[in-house]
Design a protein around this motif. Structure first.
Motif, PDB file in Angstrom:
ATOM      1  N   ALA A 321      48.674  35.271  47.383  1.00  0.00           N
ATOM      2  CA  ALA A 321      50.046  35.655  47.690  1.00  0.00           C
ATOM      3  C   ALA A 321      50.389  37.017  47.111  1.00  0.00           C
ATOM      4  N   ASN A 322      49.773  37.369  45.990  1.00  0.00           N
ATOM      5  CA  ASN A 322      50.047  38.653  45.352  1.00  0.00           C
ATOM      6  C   ASN A 322      49.192  39.791  45.909  1.00  0.00           C
ATOM      7  N   GLY A 323      48.424  39.479  46.983  1.00  0.00           N
ATOM      8  CA  GLY A 323      47.599  40.506  47.596  1.00  0.00           C
ATOM      9  C   GLY A 323      46.230  40.648  46.994  1.00  0.00           C
ATOM     10  N   GLN A 324      45.930  39.877  45.966  1.00  0.00           N
ATOM     11  CA  GLN A 324      44.610  39.903  45.364  1.00  0.00           C
ATOM     12  C   GLN A 324      43.648  39.023  46.187  1.00  0.00           C
ATOM     13  N   TYR A 325      42.362  39.107  45.858  1.00  0.00           N
ATOM     14  CA  TYR A 325      41.347  38.371  46.606  1.00  0.00           C
ATOM     15  C   TYR A 325      40.577  37.448  45.677  1.00  0.00           C
ATOM     16  N   GLY A 326      40.206  36.288  46.209  1.00  0.00           N
ATOM     17  CA  GLY A 326      39.386  35.361  45.450  1.00  0.00           C
ATOM     18  C   GLY A 326      37.931  35.795  45.448  1.00  0.00           C
ATOM     19  N   GLN A 327      37.085  34.974  44.869  1.00  0.00           N
ATOM     20  CA  GLN A 327      35.664  35.256  44.826  1.00  0.00           C
ATOM     21  C   GLN A 327      35.024  34.927  46.184  1.00  0.00           C
TER      22      GLN A 327
END
Length: 646
Positions: A321-327
């Motif tokens: 949701a914050n624009g970051q990406y998972g692994q």
């Protein structure tokens, strides 16, 4: 393997992991008769005329038509070839088309192509002609197309040396192309071809890509870009590029330029900017071919990163949701093999389409589909079969399942060792409708009872419909998409001339309107000249001798007299208005008698002929005494006519 291993992600020097490689006459014997004079068969007359050594462009046209409109294409081709060889200056575009169709039907493909090229040049329907040429040179592909679940057509052939990787962007298509009209402008040392850039095109008729232009902004660099995906609002895109940013190109330890996925946003001026690479990229491996899921919370891609089961695998990362990406998460052995998996695409129905040369296929990369069920478990991976797949590389598959249309890339028509990727448009379960109205050309009224015939590209009858009281007809669920057809209308009960139009059906669930206006009969019941479609029997000024061009027409009368012993005719001859009225009456009488004598000398019983001159009493136009007219206008009045006597 293609030139320079360019389809292998670990040795990539270009952008792609798995790309950059490819009637008048006899409609029916029983219907081809003339009202109460049903015994007059025009075909027999024309054949006998030719056997007697008389010929003209009109004779060959009519003979060809009698066979063409009766689907007797071997004989039609015979007479049409004589027409185009002997009278090239008198051939209308439609006769080049009929010649091409007839030749194609009997397997003379090379000559058919030549005729179609002439038809295209004269009609401007390059289009109807290009169409016909592709099916002739790709018969194996055509067979595959008809045998499969889908229908597909090449829509970028000739656009550039390589076009592939289509993706939906609103109501447009974005794709990669090596067109020289790129913003990068450089050529690749490996093959001398321009670097790939991303282009955007409008979707035209039959799914074609119209007016392609390079994406504006900071997307296209001096090196390769490809394989994009867009958010639904059209404001964010993910795309593949060589390891190049801020004007610098980076190489891995093997001195190869890897692939990375970048993100860009659309600015207020509708250009793309703020390009940034995603955090799971690396200089040590390639990451390419992004695809978003439906709620845009997951990004699928292809990579040979550590943990891959083969030379390239399918992976995904969650978008927070914050624009970051998972692994990055590997899709596992149900999807990935020890070979190559690439070009993921998630459809609106949550089906994952991808390309692989590790699953059982037809050869090269094939397109496969598997359902996403949300819990990490995949159902059966299914090969889409021909014609989506071929013995070559097939990839970059996208589909709009609501309209059952889409696109994919293939090098199936390329030469081994060359770069010849093209984009194909396809449809599933074609829902095209061909409909129209059959009317009288002069009055516009509907022609109830007319017969409408749908013919395929080989002139074989697909279906027939009888027109109802409103003049309407419709062919539904019969025609294939992206395919050439002819629609022919006839009304033999009222002796209308047949009319035929060609079309190429659209791709998808669409309707095509083909209206046909038939020319009504205008022959008086006793006018033999009209019924045999005679050219006028003209005389020179102040002459009554039979001219050579008139002999061709009289030969038709002669054959009719031989064929039908009960036929008795009356000859009427006329003059123009120049000269004394009394003299003109005598001159017309000499013309009538010279016409009669020509037939008698050829063996017609004199008792079956009568002749009379009418002078200038029955002019065809305004050229009466004292009126200034051209020689051409006066010529129309110096004529003979032939009437059937009861």
């Amino acid at each position: 393997m293609k030139t320079g291993n360019i389809r292998y992600i670990t040795l990539i020097a270009l952008l792609s992991i798995s790309i950059l490689s490819a009637q008048e006459g006899k409609v029916k014997k029983a219907d081809e008769q003339f009202d109460s004079y049903a015994y007059i068969d025009a075909r027999k007359i024309y054949l006998n005329v030719v056997e007697d050594g008389y010929e003209s462009a009109q004779v060959f046209k009519k003979l060809g038509d009698t066979y063409y409109f009766n689907s007797e294409y071997t004989e039609a081709a015979k007479w049409y070839k004589k027409l185009v060889q002997n009278y090239p200056d008198e051939v209308e575009p439609e006769y080049y088309y009929r010649t091409a169709q007839s030749l194609k039907t009997i397997g003379e493909y090379s000559e058919s192509e030549k005729m179609m090229e002439k038809y295209t040049a004269l009609s401007g329907n390059s289009k109807v002609a290009a169409n016909l040429q592709n099916t002739m040179v790709s018969l194996e592909d055509l067979t595959d197309i008809k045998a499969g679940k889908y229908r597909a057509i090449n829509i970028t052939e000739g656009l550039s040396s390589s076009d592939f990787g289509p993706t939906f962007h609103g109501n447009k298509i974005v794709f990669a192309s090596s067109s020289k009209n790129t913003e990068g402008g450089k050529t690749h040392d490996w093959n001398g071809l321009p670097y790939l850039d991303l282009f955007e095109a409008e979707i035209g008729e039959n799914g074609t890509l119209e007016n392609p232009v390079a994406l504006h902004g900071d997307i296209n660099s001096p090196y390769h870009e490809s394989s994009a995906t867009f958010t639904k609002d059209g404001k964010t895109m993910y795309f593949t590029r060589n390891n190049y940013i801020d004007g610098k190109k980076k190489r891995d330890k093997k001195r190869l330029v890897s692939l990375k996925i970048y993100k860009a946003v659309k600015k207020d001026d509708n250009t793309w900017g703020d390009v940034e690479e995603l955090p799971f990229n690396s200089n040590s491996y390639s990451v390419a071919h992004p695809a978003l899921n439906n709620d845009e919370t997951r990004l699928y891609f292809s990579s040979d990163m550590e943990g891959s089961l083969g030379r390239s695998d399918l992976w995904y990362v969650d978008i927070m949701a914050n624009g970051q990406y998972g692994q990055p998460v590997n899709l596992g052995p149900k999807i990935n093999t020890e070979e190559r998996e690439s070009f993921p695409f998630v459809s609106g129905n949550d089906n994952l389409y991808f390309s692989s040369d590790g699953h059982m296929g037809l050869g090269g990369l094939d397109v496969f589909v598997v359902s996403l069920n949300g819990n990490g478990q995949f159902k059966t991976v299914t090969n889409l079969k021909a014609p989506i797949n071929s013995s070559q590389d097939d990839f970059g598959f996208i589909i709009d399942e609501s309209s059952k249309t889409g696109y994919f890339s293939s090098n199936r028509e390329g030469i081994e060792g060359s770069i010849s990727d093209d984009i194909y448009a396809f449809n599933e379960n074609c829902g095209v409708i061909i409909k129209g109205i059959v009317t009288d050309e002069k009055t516009g009224r509907p022609l109830e009872g007319s017969l409408v015939t749908l013919l395929d590209e080989n002139n074989e009858v697909v279906s027939q419909k009888t027109v109802q009281s409103n003049g309407a007809y419709s062919f539904e669920g019969i025609a294939d998409c992206g395919t050439q057809y002819a629609v022919r209308a006839s009304n033999n009960e009222m002796d209308y001339q047949p009319k035929e139009k060609t079309l190429t059906t659209p791709v998808g669930m669409m309707a095509t309107q083909v209206d046909l206006a038939l020319t009504p009969p205008d022959c008086p019941v006793n006018d033999l000249g009209c019924r045999l479609d005679l050219q006028p029997i003209y005389f020179d000024f102040d002459k009554h001798n039979i001219r050579p061009d008139a002999e061709v027409e009289l030969a038709k009368i002669l054959q009719a007299m031989k064929e039908y012993p009960q036929l008795v005719i009356h000859i009427e001859s006329h003059t123009d208005s120049r000269g004394d009225d009394s003299y003109n009456m005598q001159l017309s009488d000499r013309r009538a008698k010279s016409t009669l004598e020509w037939l008698v000398k050829k063996g017609v019983d004199r008792n079956r002929l009568t002749a009379k001159g009418y002078g200038e009493s029955q002019l065809m136009n305004k050229c009466s005494n004292g009126v200034n007219c051209s020689e051409q206008d006066h010529q129309l009045n110096r004529r003979s006519m032939f009437l059937i006597k009861n």
